[in-house]
Design a protein around this motif. Sequence first.
Motif, PDB file in Angstrom:
ATOM      1  N   THR A  42      55.077 -43.129 -36.024  1.00 41.91           N
ATOM      2  CA  THR A  42      55.349 -42.496 -37.310  1.00 41.91           C
ATOM      3  C   THR A  42      56.317 -41.337 -37.110  1.00 41.91           C
ATOM      4  OG1 THR A  42      53.592 -40.833 -37.183  1.00 41.91           O
ATOM      5  CG2 THR A  42      52.960 -43.044 -37.939  1.00 41.91           C
ATOM      6  N   ALA A  43      56.641 -40.674 -38.206  1.00 43.13           N
ATOM      7  CA  ALA A  43      57.525 -39.510 -38.133  1.00 43.13           C
ATOM      8  C   ALA A  43      56.907 -38.383 -37.313  1.00 43.13           C
ATOM      9  CB  ALA A  43      57.843 -39.022 -39.542  1.00 43.13           C
ATOM     10  N   ASP A  44      55.611 -38.418 -37.159  1.00 44.48           N
ATOM     11  CA  ASP A  44      54.928 -37.383 -36.366  1.00 44.48           C
ATOM     12  C   ASP A  44      54.825 -37.750 -34.896  1.00 44.48           C
ATOM     13  OD1 ASP A  44      54.455 -35.729 -38.599  1.00 44.48           O
ATOM     14  OD2 ASP A  44      52.713 -36.946 -39.158  1.00 44.48           O
ATOM     15  N   GLY A  45      55.244 -38.961 -34.545  1.00 43.15           N
ATOM     16  CA  GLY A  45      55.191 -39.376 -33.154  1.00 43.15           C
ATOM     17  C   GLY A  45      54.430 -40.668 -32.977  1.00 43.15           C
TER      18      GLY A  45
ATOM     19  N   THR B   8      51.291 -42.858 -31.618  1.00 43.52           N
ATOM     20  CA  THR B   8      49.865 -42.726 -31.302  1.00 43.52           C
ATOM     21  C   THR B   8      49.415 -43.744 -30.267  1.00 43.52           C
ATOM     22  OG1 THR B   8      49.256 -44.169 -33.154  1.00 43.52           O
ATOM     23  CG2 THR B   8      49.363 -41.803 -33.598  1.00 43.52           C
TER      24      THR B   8
ATOM     25  N   SER C 206      52.885 -44.176 -25.814  1.00 41.14           N
ATOM     26  CA  SER C 206      53.885 -43.122 -25.676  1.00 41.14           C
ATOM     27  C   SER C 206      54.173 -42.851 -24.201  1.00 41.14           C
ATOM     28  CB  SER C 206      53.411 -41.838 -26.356  1.00 41.14           C
ATOM     29  OG  SER C 206      52.441 -41.189 -25.554  1.00 41.14           O
TER      30      SER C 206
ATOM     31  N   ALA D  85      53.364 -37.633 -27.725  1.00 41.45           N
ATOM     32  CA  ALA D  85      53.682 -38.541 -28.828  1.00 41.45           C
ATOM     33  C   ALA D  85      55.122 -39.036 -28.767  1.00 41.45           C
ATOM     34  CB  ALA D  85      53.424 -37.847 -30.170  1.00 41.45           C
TER      35      ALA D  85
END
Length: 315
Positions: free
Chosen positions: A136-139, A141, A144, A303
């Motif tokens: 996602t835009a947040d990294g 999950t 990684s 992330a």
Amino acid sequence: MAMEDTSERQPRQSPDEFGALYERLRRRAAGAGGGRGALATLTPDTVRAAAAEVRSGRTVTLASPVETEPTPDNPRPAGHRLTSPPEVTADGTGLHFATDHFSMDVHGDADSHLDALCHVVYNGTLHGGVPAATVTADGATALSVELARNGIVGRGVLLDIPRLREVPWLEPGDHVSADDLVAAERSQQVRVGEGDLLLVRVGHRRRRNETGPWDAARTRAGLHPTAMEFLAERRVAALGSDSNNDTAPSPTEGVGFPVHVLGVHALGLHLLDYLQFEDLVPLCEQEGRWSFLCVVAPLRLPAATGSPVNPIAIL
């Protein structure tokens, strides 16, 4: 700069041919890594065996210097500024600190970096069928660069294709085949085995140093997709190159980065892009061997889809 058009020398690959190759490699790797991909081949036993490669104790970096000025292959270079230049008093007394801020477009075409398993999305999934929605835009999950938080440590093997062909470098658009890899093994008297970190030199960095940067996103030397069967058969732990690993233009119709798809997505290989081997090659020639202990330590970015790296070869 004018560059030789080598596209006619590339065996073209149809979507059906690529799809069949992808399925063969995906089935070979299915379930084998336990969520770690090909890193699962790096066991305590393989690390201990790799440590036996250290003989002279010489160390050498495999990373290119981080660049902060725009070039044709690096239009968004890393940013670096001093956030606190030391304000030294006239008499030079007292304690002062200089501090820095760095920023980087990790997956560019100049700086050395590691691709995590979440970097490649293909047909709506990541490696092992993990949903693409986990990025996602947040990294990320899942999958990684945190998978490699304990380092990628094993026997590095450098196969030098320009040395095999008796040229300073492969021209942009040329490719490395599985036959090239086997021939380089024979010429260098080394054999790639399970759990090895395979490093393939195409001479990209030497060409860039001697002739200047060019638009490597448009044309560069790399591996042909069919060469990935060699890596699957040998069960290597990771793949690195002094180029992007993928040839450009792509030899596969409809797939821009087939080696990334086959390596990261199908086989679960962490890829090391845009390394440099110009410091390593003379040491290997002096010692008469092309294998060594190799240590890759990405940053702990839980992330992130990749990380800048400074791999070290220990001979």
